[in-house]
Design an enzyme around this catalytic site. Structure first.
Site, mmCIF file in Angstrom:
data_model
loop_
_atom_site.group_PDB
_atom_site.id
_atom_site.type_symbol
_atom_site.label_atom_id
_atom_site.label_comp_id
_atom_site.label_asym_id
_atom_site.label_seq_id
_atom_site.Cartn_x
_atom_site.Cartn_y
_atom_site.Cartn_z
ATOM 1 N N ASP A 77 0.818 -1.205 0.000
ATOM 2 C CA ASP A 77 0.000 0.000 0.000
ATOM 3 C C ASP A 77 0.855 1.260 0.000
ATOM 4 O OD1 ASP A 77 -2.681 -0.192 -0.396
ATOM 5 O OD2 ASP A 77 -3.262 -0.159 1.700
ATOM 6 N N ASP A 78 1.821 1.328 0.895
ATOM 7 C CA ASP A 78 2.656 2.525 0.957
ATOM 8 C C ASP A 78 3.502 2.677 -0.298
ATOM 9 O OD1 ASP A 78 2.701 4.131 3.677
ATOM 10 O OD2 ASP A 78 2.262 2.055 4.160
#
Length: 643
Positions: free
Chosen positions: A382-383
Site C-alpha cells: 500500500d505505501d
C-alpha cells in the site's frame, strides 16, 4: 434538492483554497506529514501493565493514563473498540484492570457498572487469549488454562506447516516473543484480585466436532501442556537452542527507533521476552525500546487535567503520500516547495534492504516504502503504491532530483510486481500468505493471523502500475481479473484496511479506470448503483465499523468526510456526472470548518476487521481535498466554464 452548479463550483474553489492552506500548515519542516492515529484503551492499559511488570511504572504517568481511560468509558461502564461503538468484553476487562492498577476501587460506580457488564457477557472466561495472558502475568489467571506456544516453533523450517512465516508479519512479530513468555510463565502478583469479573455461568469452550481441525488442535494443546508441565527442562534438548534462536530473531528485527515493526503488540511482547531472557533494563536494546515509546505518546490538557495516551502505530509515509496527492490533484503547482520537500523526505524513507518478505521472494530486489518512520523489515504494498503515485505528481528543474525519483519508482514497480500472489491479488506485506492453518490454533482468537490478498491493496497496485505504463502487462490483467472475481454480488468490494465497502469501491473503481476499463462495464455500473443506493439523505456517505460483523450495517452510518470523499473519488474516476456527485460535493463544502479542515470523530480505518479499528486523523483532511480537486478537474474537462 436543486443545486446551482455555478454557485457550487465557486464554493468548491474557496473550499479547496482553504483546505490546501490548512494542510500545508500541518507539514513538518522536514517535509513529512503525520497525524495522530487513535485506537482504543487497550494500548494505554497494556502500557501501564508493561511498566508495572518491569517495575518502572510512575505515579504521574499512571494518573494521566487513567484519566484518559476513564474519559473513554461508555455510560454502561464498557469500553469499545471504536468511538461510538458498543462495549467489547476484552477491551472492557483491560480498561478495568488498568484503573484498578491506578487505584480506582471496585465499589466505585463506574467500576461496578463495568464489572456487572463483564459478568453479564461471560466474564473473563470468555475474553480473548491475549487478555487472559496479561492477567496470567499478574496472577489473575492460571497459565495452565492458556494455550501453549513452545519456543521450538521458531525452528520449524520454511515449508513446514505452522512455521513462523505462515503467519502475517504482525502476527509473526507478536507470536515469536510470546513463545518466550509462554516458556517462562512469569507472575508478578498485584495487590488486588478481580473475582468480580468472573462469571459463575461461563462454561468451557467447545472443542469442536470430534475429528475436526479445532478438535485436533485442542488435543495437540493438551499434549503440549503435558510436555510443558510434566517433563523437566533437562529432557528438552532443543529448548535452550530454541530460546537462543528466538532471542536472536527478536533482536535482529528491532528498528532504529527502538520499536518492532512500529507496532505496539510486538514491541511490548519483545520487551517482556528479552527481559525474561535476562536482558537488563539498562541494556541498549531495552533502553532504546522504552525510550522509543516517548515518540508514540500524546499528552494534552483537558478540563479534567492532563491526559496521556499511546498511539498503537504511526504512519508518516502514508500520511505524506496522501497529502502530496491531495495537494497536487487540487491544483497546487507540481514544483511547489512543499511538494518538493515532501518528495525529498519520501526518497530518503525508501527501504533498500531485504526483510521477511524475501523468505517467499528470495530473488526479488528490494524497493518500496514502509508505513512508519523506522521500519526496514516490513515495507508494504500500500505505501509503495501511494508513494509512487505521489512522486508521479512532482515536477522540478532539478535533473538530479528527477533522476532519483525515477530510479526509486522503477525499483518500487519491480518490487510490487514481484510481490503479487499467485491468484493475481496482493496482500499488504507478504506474497502468498494464505495458509489458514495457523488461524485454527487455540491461541488465535483475535484479529487476522494471515495476510491474504485484499481488494483495496490489489486495487492500489493496479492503479500505480497502470499509471507507470503497465496497464496492458500480464501482471495488471491478472490483477484486474482478480478484482472482478472478488466483486460482491451487490456490486461492492470488501475493504480490508478501511471501513468498509465504501473504502473498497473507493479503491477499486479508480484502479479499473486507470487500467482502461470503460465506464459502461457492468462491474463499474453495479458499483455505482451500490453507491447511489447507500448515499445518505444529507448527500454524504458513511459506514459504521459494525458492517464487518453485522450485514445490517453495510453501507450505513453517519456521513463522514473521508467516506464521502472515497465515494466521490470512485464516482469521478468512473466519469459519473449525476446529481449524486454534486450532492456529495455540496456535503463536503458545507461541513468544512472555517480553518479549512473537517471534523471526523468516527473511526474509518481498519486494523483487524471486527476486532481493531483506527481513527486516522489525516483522513478527514486529505481525502476531501482530493475529491474536491478531482471534481473541479472533471467539471473543467466536461466543459463547465465555472470550473
Amino acid at each position: 434538492m436543486t443545486i446551482d452548479l455555478g454557485v457550487l463550483h465557486g464554493h468548491v474553489r474557496v473550499a479547496v483554497s482553504r483546505a490546501q492552506k490548512h494542510l500545508l500548515g500541518m507539514q513538518s519542516p522536514h517535509g513529512w506529514w503525520k497525524a495522530e492515529e487513535t485506537t482504543n484503551v487497550t494500548m494505554d492499559a497494556e502500557d501501564l501493565l508493561l511498566r508495572e511488570f518491569l517495575g518502572i511504572r510512575r505515579q504521574q504517568e499512571t494518573v494521566e493514563s487513567a484519566r484518559w481511560i476513564r474519559s473513554q468509558q461508555n455510560s454502561d461502564g464498557t469500553w469499545a473498540t471504536f468511538g461510538g461503538g458498543p462495549g467489547e468484553l476484552s477491551t472492557t476487562i483491560e480498561g478495568y484492570i488498568a484503573l484498578r492498577l491506578a487505584g480506582d476501587q471496585s465499589h466505585e460506580p463506574h467500576m461496578r457498572r463495568a464489572a456487572a457488564w463483564v459478568r453479564m457477557h461471560g466474564g473473563v472466561e470468555s475474553s480473548r487469549v491475549f487478555t487472559r495472558l496479561w492477567m496470567a502475568m499478574f496472577g489473575l489467571w492460571q497459565w495452565e488454562r492458556l494455550p501453549v506456544l513452545p519456543p521450538e516453533l521458531v525452528m520449524l523450517p520454511r515449508g513446514v506447516p505452522l512455521n513462523i512465516y505462515d503467519w502475517a508479519c504482525w502476527a509473526r512479530q507478536t507470536i515469536v516473543p510470546l513463545t518466550v513468555v509462554s516458556h517462562f510463565r512469569p507472575v508478578r502478583p498485584l495487590p488486588f484480585g478481580v473475582d468480580e469479573l468472573h462469571s459463575p455461568h461461563s462454561g468451557h469452550a467447545s472443542r469442536g466436532p470430534r475429528g475436526s481441525q479445532a478438535d485436533g488442535f485442542r488435543r495437540l494443546d493438551e499434549v503440549l501442556h503435558l510436555w510443558e508441565e510434566k517433563v523437566p527442562h533437562r529432557w528438552k534438548p532443543l529448548r535452550r537452542h530454541a530460546l537462543r534462536r528466538t532471542a536472536e530473531w527478536i533482536i535482529a528485527r528491532q528498528e532504529a527507533d527502538g520499536s518492532w515493526g512500529g507496532l505496539q503488540p510486538p514491541w511490548v511482547y519483545s520487551i517482556i521476552a528479552l527481559r525474561l531472557l535476562g536482558c537488563p533494563l539498562d541494556h541498549p536494546i531495552l533502553r532504546s525500546a522504552l525510550h522509543g515509546f516517548d515518540g508514540f505518546l500524546i499528552r494534552e490538557t483537558t478540563s479534567e487535567g492532563t491526559v496521556r495516551r499511546l498511539e498503537g502505530c504511526q504512519g508518516p509515509v502514508w500520511d505524506t503520500a496522501l497529502a502530496v496527492i491531495a495537494l497536487a490533484d487540487s491544483g497546487l503547482p507540481a514544483d511547489h516547495p512543499s511538494l518538493t520537500a515532501a518528495g525529498e523526505w519520501l526518497l530518503g524513507a525508501e527501504v533498500r534492504s531485504r526483510g521477511d518478505w524475501a523468505v517467499r521472494r528470495p530473488g526479488l530486489p528490494p524497493g518500496g516504502w514502509a508505513f512508519e518512520f523506522a521500519n526496514d523489515h516490513y515495507p508494504d504494498i500500500d505505501d509503495a503504491t501511494e508513494v509512487v503515485l505521489a512522486l508521479d505528481r512532482l515536477r522540478t528543474a532539478d535533473t538530479g532530483f528527477a533522476s532519483r525519483v525515477r530510479d526509486a519508482q522503477e525499483r518500487a514497480v519491480t518490487w510490487v510486481s514481484g510481490m503479487q500472489s499467485r491468484g493475481g491479488g496482493w496482500g499488504a506485506f507478504d506474497a502468498d500468505n494464505t495458509s489458514t492453518l495457523v488461524e485454527k490454533l487455540p491461541f488465535c482468537d483475535f484479529g487476522r493471523g494471515i495476510d491474504p490478498p485484499s481488494a483495496d491493496v490489489t486495487a492500489h497496485a493496479v492503479e500505480m502500475l497502470s499509471a507507470r505504463g503497465k496497464a496492458g502487462a500480464p501482471t495488471v490483467r491478472k490483477a484486474v481479473r482478480w478484482l472482478l472475481d472478488h466483486q460482491e454480488a451487490d456490486g461492492s468490494w470488501f475493504g480490508r484496511w478501511g471501513v468498509n465497502y465504501i473504502y473498497g469501491i473507493g479503491a477499486v473503481l479508480p484502479a479499473l479506470t486507470a487500467a482502461g476499463m470503460p465506464a459502461g462495464h457492468p462491474a463499474v455500473r453495479r458499483a455505482i448503483r451500490w453507491l447511489a443506493g447507500h448515499q445518505n439523505e444529507d448527500g454524504g456517505w458513511g459506514e459504521d465499523p459494525r458492517s464487518y460483523v453485522d450485514t445490517a450495517w453495510i453501507g450505513r452510518g453517519t456521513s463522514t468526510p473521508s467516506q464521502t470523499a472515497w465515494a466521490l473519488i470512485a464516482l469521478l474516476a468512473a466519469g459519473e456526472t449525476s446529481d449524486m456527485v454534486d450532492r456529495g460535493i455540496n456535503w463536503l463544502i458545507t461541513t468544512q470548518r472555517n480553518d479549512g479542515g473537517w471534523d471526523e470523530p468516527q473511526f474509518t480505518g481498519t486494523g483487524f476487521p471486527g476486532d481493531f479499528y483506527i481513527r486516522y486523523h489525516s483522513y478527514r483532511d486529505v481525502f476531501p481535498l482530493t475529491a474536491l480537486g478531482r471534481y473541479l478537474t472533471a467539471r473543467a474537462e466536461n466543459g463547465h466554464p465555472h470550473a
